[in-house]
Write a protein that holds these residues in place. Structure first.
Motif, short mmCIF file in Angstrom:
data_model
loop_
_atom_site.label_atom_id
_atom_site.label_comp_id
_atom_site.label_asym_id
_atom_site.label_seq_id
_atom_site.Cartn_x
_atom_site.Cartn_y
_atom_site.Cartn_z
N LYS A 101 -77.92 13.19 8.41
CA LYS A 101 -79.05 14.10 8.16
C LYS A 101 -78.54 15.39 7.52
CE LYS A 101 -82.94 16.33 10.47
NZ LYS A 101 -83.61 16.53 11.77
N ARG A 102 -77.36 15.80 7.91
CA ARG A 102 -76.69 16.96 7.32
C ARG A 102 -75.37 16.45 6.77
NH1 ARG A 102 -74.89 22.69 10.18
NH2 ARG A 102 -74.19 23.62 8.23
N THR A 103 -74.99 16.88 5.58
CA THR A 103 -73.75 16.37 4.98
C THR A 103 -72.80 17.50 4.60
OG1 THR A 103 -74.71 16.33 2.76
CG2 THR A 103 -74.88 14.31 4.07
N HIS A 104 -71.54 17.18 4.73
CA HIS A 104 -70.45 18.06 4.31
C HIS A 104 -69.24 17.15 4.15
CE1 HIS A 104 -67.04 20.83 4.87
NE2 HIS A 104 -67.82 21.69 4.25
N GLU A 105 -68.47 17.36 3.10
CA GLU A 105 -67.38 16.43 2.79
C GLU A 105 -66.37 16.25 3.93
OE1 GLU A 105 -64.70 17.73 -0.40
OE2 GLU A 105 -65.59 19.71 -0.18
N ILE A 106 -66.14 17.26 4.72
CA ILE A 106 -65.19 17.15 5.83
C ILE A 106 -65.91 16.82 7.14
CG2 ILE A 106 -63.47 18.39 7.22
CD1 ILE A 106 -62.88 20.05 4.65
N MET A 107 -66.94 17.59 7.47
CA MET A 107 -67.63 17.42 8.76
C MET A 107 -68.28 16.06 8.90
SD MET A 107 -67.06 19.80 10.84
CE MET A 107 -68.21 19.16 12.03
N SER A 108 -68.81 15.52 7.83
CA SER A 108 -69.45 14.20 7.91
C SER A 108 -68.45 13.12 8.31
CB SER A 108 -70.10 13.85 6.56
OG SER A 108 -71.13 14.77 6.27
N VAL A 109 -67.25 13.20 7.76
CA VAL A 109 -66.20 12.23 8.08
C VAL A 109 -65.74 12.39 9.53
CG1 VAL A 109 -63.83 11.51 7.55
CG2 VAL A 109 -65.44 12.03 5.69
N ILE A 110 -65.55 13.62 9.96
CA ILE A 110 -65.10 13.87 11.34
C ILE A 110 -66.16 13.45 12.34
CG2 ILE A 110 -64.54 15.70 13.00
CD1 ILE A 110 -63.13 17.14 10.63
N ALA A 111 -67.40 13.83 12.10
CA ALA A 111 -68.48 13.58 13.07
C ALA A 111 -68.85 12.11 13.20
CB ALA A 111 -69.72 14.39 12.69
N GLU A 112 -68.63 11.31 12.16
CA GLU A 112 -69.04 9.91 12.22
C GLU A 112 -68.35 9.14 13.34
OE1 GLU A 112 -68.30 8.15 8.41
OE2 GLU A 112 -66.15 7.96 8.77
N ASN A 113 -67.20 9.61 13.79
CA ASN A 113 -66.46 8.92 14.85
C ASN A 113 -66.62 9.54 16.22
OD1 ASN A 113 -65.25 6.90 13.16
ND2 ASN A 113 -63.99 8.52 12.31
N LEU A 114 -67.47 10.57 16.34
CA LEU A 114 -67.68 11.22 17.64
C LEU A 114 -68.75 10.51 18.44
CD1 LEU A 114 -67.68 14.97 16.53
CD2 LEU A 114 -65.80 13.70 17.58
N SER A 115 -68.47 10.27 19.71
CA SER A 115 -69.48 9.71 20.63
C SER A 115 -70.37 10.85 21.12
CB SER A 115 -68.79 9.05 21.83
OG SER A 115 -68.16 10.05 22.63
N ASP A 116 -71.47 10.50 21.77
CA ASP A 116 -72.33 11.53 22.37
C ASP A 116 -71.54 12.36 23.38
OD1 ASP A 116 -74.52 10.75 20.86
OD2 ASP A 116 -75.50 9.68 22.50
N GLU A 117 -70.66 11.70 24.13
CA GLU A 117 -69.84 12.41 25.11
C GLU A 117 -68.89 13.38 24.42
OE1 GLU A 117 -66.53 11.60 28.63
OE2 GLU A 117 -67.52 9.89 27.69
N ASP A 118 -68.25 12.94 23.33
CA ASP A 118 -67.36 13.82 22.57
C ASP A 118 -68.11 15.06 22.09
OD1 ASP A 118 -65.23 11.97 22.77
OD2 ASP A 118 -65.71 11.06 20.81
#
Length: 95
Positions: free
Chosen positions: A59-76
């Motif tokens: 829903k929100r994109t950024h070249e670095i944050m999008s890659v990092i966030a895609e592997n985060l669980s809800d708990e993370d």
């Protein structure tokens, strides 16, 4: 008011450990290390959860944050938000 999933029961100390992946840009203390990254220390946990989930979903994109966030669980996400929200920031107004 409805809270995002994970807003309760988060572990700030676990978030501190997980924040190692954030420290290059945002610092372990939440004070940005590079000019294009925002300071996130003391930011509201609900805001941080909402933004991380937006990056994860695309829903929100950024070249670095999008890659990092895609592997985060809800708990993370909840733990990271709890860590950065727990950092106290003091603002001093100049006289």
């Amino acid at each position: 008011m409805a809270l995002p999933d994970g807003a309760f029961g988060a572990d700030a100390q676990a978030g501190r450990q997980k924040a190692r992946q954030c420290q290059t840009c945002h610092g372990i203390d939440g004070i940005a290390r590079i000019p294009i990254a925002p300071h996130i220390a003391g930011e509201n946990d609900i805001y941080l959860i909402t933004q991380l989930k937006a990056f994860r979903s695309g829903k929100r994109t950024h070249e670095i944050m999008s890659v990092i966030a895609e592997n985060l669980s809800d708990e993370d996400i909840a733990d990271l938000a709890a860590w950065y929200a727990s950092i106290e920031i003091k603002a001093t107004i100049p006289e």
